[in-house]
Design an enzyme around this catalytic site. Structure first.
Site, PDB file in Angstrom:
ATOM      1  N   GLY A 154       0.850  -1.193   0.000  1.00 32.78           N
ATOM      2  CA  GLY A 154       0.000   0.000   0.000  1.00 32.78           C
ATOM      3  C   GLY A 154       0.879   1.234   0.000  1.00 32.78           C
ATOM      4  CB  ILE A 156       3.868   2.309   4.492  1.00 30.33           C
ATOM      5  CG1 ILE A 156       3.116   3.448   5.205  1.00 30.33           C
ATOM      6  CG2 ILE A 156       5.230   2.069   5.130  1.00 30.33           C
ATOM      7  CD1 ILE A 156       2.689   3.147   6.632  1.00 30.33           C
ATOM      8  NE  ARG A 236      -1.421  -0.398  14.566  1.00 29.13           N
ATOM      9  CZ  ARG A 236      -0.926   0.747  14.096  1.00 29.13           C
ATOM     10  NH1 ARG A 236       0.365   0.839  13.803  1.00 29.13           N
ATOM     11  NH2 ARG A 236      -1.692   1.805  13.940  1.00 29.13           N
ATOM     12  CD  GLU A 265       2.926  -0.731  20.191  1.00 33.30           C
ATOM     13  OE1 GLU A 265       3.201  -1.557  19.312  1.00 33.30           O
ATOM     14  OE2 GLU A 265       2.554   0.424  19.948  1.00 33.30           O
ATOM     15  CG  HIS A 288       4.117   2.428  17.580  1.00 30.80           C
ATOM     16  ND1 HIS A 288       3.017   1.671  17.846  1.00 30.80           N
ATOM     17  CD2 HIS A 288       3.913   2.964  16.347  1.00 30.80           C
ATOM     18  CE1 HIS A 288       2.173   1.731  16.826  1.00 30.80           C
ATOM     19  NE2 HIS A 288       2.703   2.509  15.894  1.00 30.80           N
ATOM     20  CB  ILE A 289       9.534   6.316  16.679  1.00 30.11           C
ATOM     21  CG1 ILE A 289      10.625   5.297  16.299  1.00 30.11           C
ATOM     22  CG2 ILE A 289       9.512   6.573  18.177  1.00 30.11           C
ATOM     23  CD1 ILE A 289      12.048   5.800  16.517  1.00 30.11           C
TER      24      ILE A 289
HETATM   25  P1  NAP Z   1      -2.456   0.698   3.082  1.00 25.66           P
HETATM   26  O1  NAP Z   1      -2.104   1.753   2.087  1.00 25.66           O
HETATM   27  O2  NAP Z   1      -3.874   0.419   3.371  1.00 25.66           O
HETATM   28  O3  NAP Z   1      -1.748  -0.669   2.581  1.00 25.66           O
HETATM   29  C1  NAP Z   1      -1.947  -1.902   3.191  1.00 25.66           C
HETATM   30  C2  NAP Z   1      -1.485  -3.006   2.265  1.00 25.66           C
HETATM   31  O4  NAP Z   1      -1.680  -4.245   2.956  1.00 25.66           O
HETATM   32  C3  NAP Z   1      -2.254  -3.108   0.957  1.00 25.66           C
HETATM   33  O5  NAP Z   1      -1.384  -3.350  -0.117  1.00 25.66           O
HETATM   34  C4  NAP Z   1      -3.150  -4.337   1.160  1.00 25.66           C
HETATM   35  O6  NAP Z   1      -3.397  -5.087  -0.005  1.00 25.66           O
HETATM   36  C5  NAP Z   1      -2.274  -5.174   2.059  1.00 25.66           C
HETATM   37  N1  NAP Z   1      -3.061  -6.157   2.795  1.00 25.66           N
HETATM   38  C6  NAP Z   1      -4.136  -5.945   3.593  1.00 25.66           C
HETATM   39  N2  NAP Z   1      -4.601  -7.116   4.093  1.00 25.66           N
HETATM   40  C7  NAP Z   1      -3.773  -8.074   3.585  1.00 25.66           C
HETATM   41  C8  NAP Z   1      -3.725  -9.474   3.718  1.00 25.66           C
HETATM   42  N3  NAP Z   1      -4.613 -10.139   4.458  1.00 25.66           N
HETATM   43  N4  NAP Z   1      -2.751 -10.156   3.054  1.00 25.66           N
HETATM   44  C9  NAP Z   1      -1.852  -9.487   2.276  1.00 25.66           C
HETATM   45  N5  NAP Z   1      -1.843  -8.162   2.104  1.00 25.66           N
HETATM   46  C10 NAP Z   1      -2.807  -7.464   2.757  1.00 25.66           C
HETATM   47  O7  NAP Z   1      -1.757   0.987   4.478  1.00 25.66           O
HETATM   48  P2  NAP Z   1      -0.422   1.830   4.778  1.00 25.66           P
HETATM   49  O8  NAP Z   1      -0.742   3.280   4.871  1.00 25.66           O
HETATM   50  O9  NAP Z   1       0.645   1.385   3.838  1.00 25.66           O
HETATM   51  O10 NAP Z   1      -0.118   1.339   6.280  1.00 25.66           O
HETATM   52  C11 NAP Z   1       0.108  -0.031   6.568  1.00 25.66           C
HETATM   53  C12 NAP Z   1       0.086  -0.234   8.071  1.00 25.66           C
HETATM   54  O11 NAP Z   1       1.244   0.363   8.635  1.00 25.66           O
HETATM   55  C13 NAP Z   1      -1.075   0.478   8.806  1.00 25.66           C
HETATM   56  O12 NAP Z   1      -2.258  -0.281   8.762  1.00 25.66           O
HETATM   57  C14 NAP Z   1      -0.535   0.611  10.214  1.00 25.66           C
HETATM   58  O13 NAP Z   1      -0.931  -0.490  11.000  1.00 25.66           O
HETATM   59  C15 NAP Z   1       0.986   0.579  10.021  1.00 25.66           C
HETATM   60  N6  NAP Z   1       1.587   1.867  10.415  1.00 25.66           N
HETATM   61  C16 NAP Z   1       2.546   1.866  11.378  1.00 25.66           C
HETATM   62  C17 NAP Z   1       3.133   3.056  11.771  1.00 25.66           C
HETATM   63  C18 NAP Z   1       4.208   3.082  12.820  1.00 25.66           C
HETATM   64  O14 NAP Z   1       4.321   4.083  13.524  1.00 25.66           O
HETATM   65  N7  NAP Z   1       5.023   2.046  12.952  1.00 25.66           N
HETATM   66  C19 NAP Z   1       2.714   4.271  11.204  1.00 25.66           C
HETATM   67  C20 NAP Z   1       1.748   4.240  10.208  1.00 25.66           C
HETATM   68  C21 NAP Z   1       1.185   3.030   9.820  1.00 25.66           C
HETATM   69  P3  NAP Z   1      -4.481  -4.621  -1.123  1.00 25.66           P
HETATM   70  O15 NAP Z   1      -4.017  -3.264  -1.573  1.00 25.66           O
HETATM   71  O16 NAP Z   1      -4.356  -5.632  -2.193  1.00 25.66           O
HETATM   72  O17 NAP Z   1      -5.787  -4.566  -0.430  1.00 25.66           O
END
Ligand code: NAP
Length: 322
Positions: A154, A156, A236, A265, A288-289
């Site tokens: 997605g 990130i 996560r 967490e 978690h930064i």
């Molecule tokens: P995003 O744009 O919604 O992308 C999520 C990706 O995961 C999409 O490509 C989706 O596939 C894929 N996906 C979802 N369910 C799946 C599954 N069951 N099997 C395989 N692939 C799957 O989200 P994002 O903005 O990149 O963020 C991703 C995650 O990063 C967030 O949900 C959050 O938990 C985490 N995050 C962490 C921090 C931190 O501080 N460490 C900060 C921000 C976010 P499809 O496109 O094909 O549906």
């Protein structure tokens, strides 16, 4: 309208919100205790919670009928009961936008730091251990021409792929629920998760936490990875079975791991597995930064406020989850 914000957040957008609404911000220190949260949300038209707050039916009942929107101060929304929000017709929004850059930059930092053992080497230096140059001291791994497997392509995931490709010269594989035309245009290859785990030198997780992704990386998946591979989790905590990760690291079935997020967490220091992991030298742990830059956190405040203003003035939310 009354608006409750569960933490003071960076940037000045909350000041703008105060000009038109009655805004109360939990002053801290730390996460707001649940019983205080339930009292504070009473009568609110909007809530801006952090990912540390559980947003569920109990909270919606405590807020009462005026609640129109929960503007989560995070990209992820696994802290929110979306069905309960849908039933009560409460909008839920998140803060996507430029967080992709900040989390991707942290991910690349962790990949580099782990592959060159920077944290362990720095700790060792500070202990006064250095005597002279040594050909075998802190041997790491090159990244150039190695394979990076992105799990979740997605916002990130794609930003990580772009940086690893252009900056580090890595070959990119990815898996997601569907193939991405943008990725194909960059020659990033779509493959199944088992194939990705088997062939990647670095595996980086970027899926949201859902029932399908809980323990997506478990004992068997870790066993299928190369013993020279490294695992990065900035998604996560519960996406990885942490007990299995600890076993893989301690038994050298995996070369190393870097994690920004944790299975338990909110109760980390009560978690025996986490304490065991702190004793390992082949893991890097950050608190978690992922989005912790001045720019990203101020932007997140702005996005949350814009969503609140939109919904409270009768318009659709800008970043709707529900
Ligand atoms: P995003 O744009 O919604 O992308 C999520 C990706 O995961 C999409 O490509 C989706 O596939 C894929 N996906 C979802 N369910 C799946 C599954 N069951 N099997 C395989 N692939 C799957 O989200 P994002 O903005 O990149 O963020 C991703 C995650 O990063 C967030 O949900 C959050 O938990 C985490 N995050 C962490 C921090 C931190 O501080 N460490 C900060 C921000 C976010 P499809 O496109 O094909 O549906």
């Amino acid at each position: 309208m009354k608006i409750f914000v569960t933490r003071q957040t960076p940037g000045n957008a909350l000041e703008e919100l105060k000009k038109v609404h009655q805004v109360e911000i939990w002053p801290g220190p730390g996460t707001i205790p649940r019983e205080i949260l339930l009292k504070k949300v009473s009568g609110a038209g909007a809530i801006i919670p952090m990912l540390t707050e559980k947003i569920d039916t109990e909270l919606f009942m405590a807020a009462g009928p005026d609640l129109k929107i929960v503007a989560n101060y995070a990209v992820g929304f696994d802290n929110i009961d979306l069905n309960a929000a849908r039933q009560k017709n409460i909008a839920v929004t998140n803060t996507p936008s430029r967080l992709g850059d900040s989390v991707a930059e942290l991910t690349i930092t962790l990949i580099l730091a782990l592959s060159r053992r920077i944290v362990a080497a720095d700790r060792w230096m500070r202990q006064g251990n250095y005597v002279s140059w040594d050909p075998s001291l802190f041997l790491g791994q090159d990244l150039s021409r190695k394979t990076l497997g992105i799990v979740g392509m997605g916002t990130i995931g794609f930003e990580v792929a772009r940086r690893a490709d252009s900056l580090l010269g890595m070959k990119i594989l990815y898996t997601a629920r569907s193939q991405k035309p943008d990725a194909a245009a960059h020659n990033y290859k779509f493959i199944s998760l088992p194939e990705l785990l088997k062939t990647s030198d670095v595996v980086s997780l970027h899926v949201p936490l859902t029932p399908e992704t809980h323990h997506l990386i478990d004992k068997d998946q870790l066993a299928s990875m190369k013993p020279t591979a490294i695992l990065i989790n900035t998604a996560r905590g519960p996406v990885v079975d942490e007990t299995a990760l600890y076993d893989a690291l301690v038994n050298k079935k995996l070369w190393g791991a870097a994690i920004d997020v944790y299975e338990n967490e909110t109760g980390l220091t009560d978690d025996p597995i986490w304490w065991k992991m702190t004793k390992l030298s082949n893991i890097i742990m950050t608190p978690h930064i992922g989005s912790a830059t001045e720019e990203a956190r101020a932007e997140m405040t702005k996005i949350a406020v814009e969503n609140v203003l939109a919904v409270l003035s009768g318009n659709p939310p800008i970043n709707p989850i529900v």
